[in-house]
Design an enzyme around this catalytic site. Structure first.
Site: not given
Length: 300
Positions: A56, A78, A95, A97
Site C-alpha cells: 500500500r 487493536q 500501519e 494505526r
C-alpha cells in the site's frame, strides 16, 4: 487497584526484557524468546520501522486524521503487529494505526510481537492488503500477482490463504491483461471491475480503448458496456440508451441547518437520504473499527 498495579509490573518486566535482550532475541530458540514473542507490549514508536514490503503506497490523510482523533479519545483498541529485527522492530500490520498514533504525538504504541522472515513478511503484508475493503480492483490484482511471482503460490494455494474462490482470483488476475490506460482508469475510479471484466473480452487494444472512451464520455453502465462488447463481437453496432436520471428531492431547510451540527458532533460529514414529505435517513460514515467505537461511545 491491585489489578492495575499487577498490569504495570508486567509492563515494566517486558520493557526491561526489550532493553536488555532485544538484539539477542531473533528466533524462537533464543533465550527469553518465549517471554517476549507472542506478547503485547508498549513499544517506543521511534523503535519501529515501517514494513518495506507494504504494497500500500497511499494513505488517505482525512481518514488518518479521523483515526488519530479516535485513538486520542479511546486509545489504540487493536494493537499493531511487529516483528523483532535486531535491536528494533518492523511493522507487519497496522500501519494506519501506527501513522495515526505518530500524528497525535504518541511516543509508544501497543504491539503484538512475532518472528517472521522476509518471505513471511511479504506474504503477510500482501494477504492483509488483499483483505482491505478500500482497495481498487487493480490493487487487488497486483497483490495476487505478487503472491504468484514472489511467494510462488498457486491460485489454489492463494484461495486457501485469502479465503477467496479460485474463480474470483482468476477474474482479478485477468484485469492485468487490460491496456494500462484502462487499468489506470479503474484505479482512479472512472470504471468498475464489472466494466473491466466486460472489456477483457475485447482482444484488440484499440477497440478496448474506443469502448473505454465511450464509457467515460457517456457514463455507461456495466450492462451497456456488455452490450457494446457483444455488438463488436457480432460485427454490428448497438444504440446505447442514456441512463434514466432519478428525480432529485430538494433538501428541506431544517435538514441543511441541522447537518452542520451533526457533522461537527460526530467529526464526519453526515449525509441524508430523503424519501419525500420531510422523511429520510441520517447516514453516519465510519472508516475503521476504532472510528466506529468512537461514534458508538458518543451515542451512549
Amino acid at each position: 487497584m491491585a489489578k492495575a498495579t499487577k498490569k504495570q509490573a508486567l509492563g515494566r518486566g517486558l520493557s526491561a526484557l526489550l532493553k536488555e535482550n532485544s538484539p539477542e532475541i531473533n528466533s524462537v530458540e533464543d533465550k527469553n524468546a518465549d517471554k517476549l514473542v507472542g506478547n503485547i507490549v508498549e513499544i517506543d514508536i521511534d523503535k519501529i520501522d515501517v514494513n518495506p514490503f507494504q504494497p500500500r503506497s497511499y494513505f488517505n490523510e482525512e481518514a488518518l486524521r479521523e483515526l488519530a482523533t479516535s485513538i486520542k479519545e479511546l486509545g489504540v483498541i487493536q494493537p499493531i503487529t511487529v516483528r523483532k529485527l535486531g535491536d528494533k522492530f518492523q511493522l507487519v500490520s497496522g500501519e494506519r494505526r501506527f501513522r495515526a498514533s505518530k500524528l497525535i504525538g504518541n511516543t509508544t504504541v501497543p504491539a503484538y510481537i512475532r518472528l517472521a522472515n522476509d518471505q513471511e513478511m511479504l506474504e503477510m503484508a500482501l494477504v492483509e492488503n488483499i483483505q482491505r475493503k478500500d482497495l481498487d480492483p487493480i490493487e487487488v490484482a497486483l497483490s495476487y500477482q505478487r503472491l504468484i511471482d514472489e511467494i510462488d503460490l498457486t491460485q489454489e494455494q492463494m484461495s486457501q490463504r485469502v479465503g477467496k474462490k479460485r474463480s474470483t482470483i482468476t477474474n482479478y488476475l485477468r484485469l492485468l491483461k487490460l491496456d494500462p490506460i484502462i487499468q489506470t482508469g479503474m484505479r482512479d475510479g472512472f470504471l468498475s471491475m464489472g466494466h473491466g471484466r466486460a472489456l477483457i473480452n475485447v482482444d484488440n487494444t484499440d477497440d478496448q480503448l474506443d469502448i473505454y472512451e465511450k464509457i467515460i464520455q457517456q457514463k455507461l453502465s456495466v450492462r451497456q458496456t456488455e452490450q457494446l462488447v457483444k455488438a463488436l463481437k457480432d460485427g454490428g453496432d448497438v444504440e446505447v440508451k442514456p441512463k434514466t436520471v432519478a428525480k432529485t428531492v430538494e433538501v428541506p431547510k431544517f435538514v441543511n441547518k441541522g447537518l452542520k451540527t451533526f457533522s461537527e458532533y460526530f467529526g464526519h460529514k453526515i449525509d441524508v437520504k430523503l424519501s419525500g414529505n420531510d422523511k429520510g435517513k441520517i447516514m453516519i460514515p465510519f472508516h475503521s473499527e476504532e472510528d466506529f467505537n468512537r461514534i458508538k461511545k458518543l451515542l451512549e
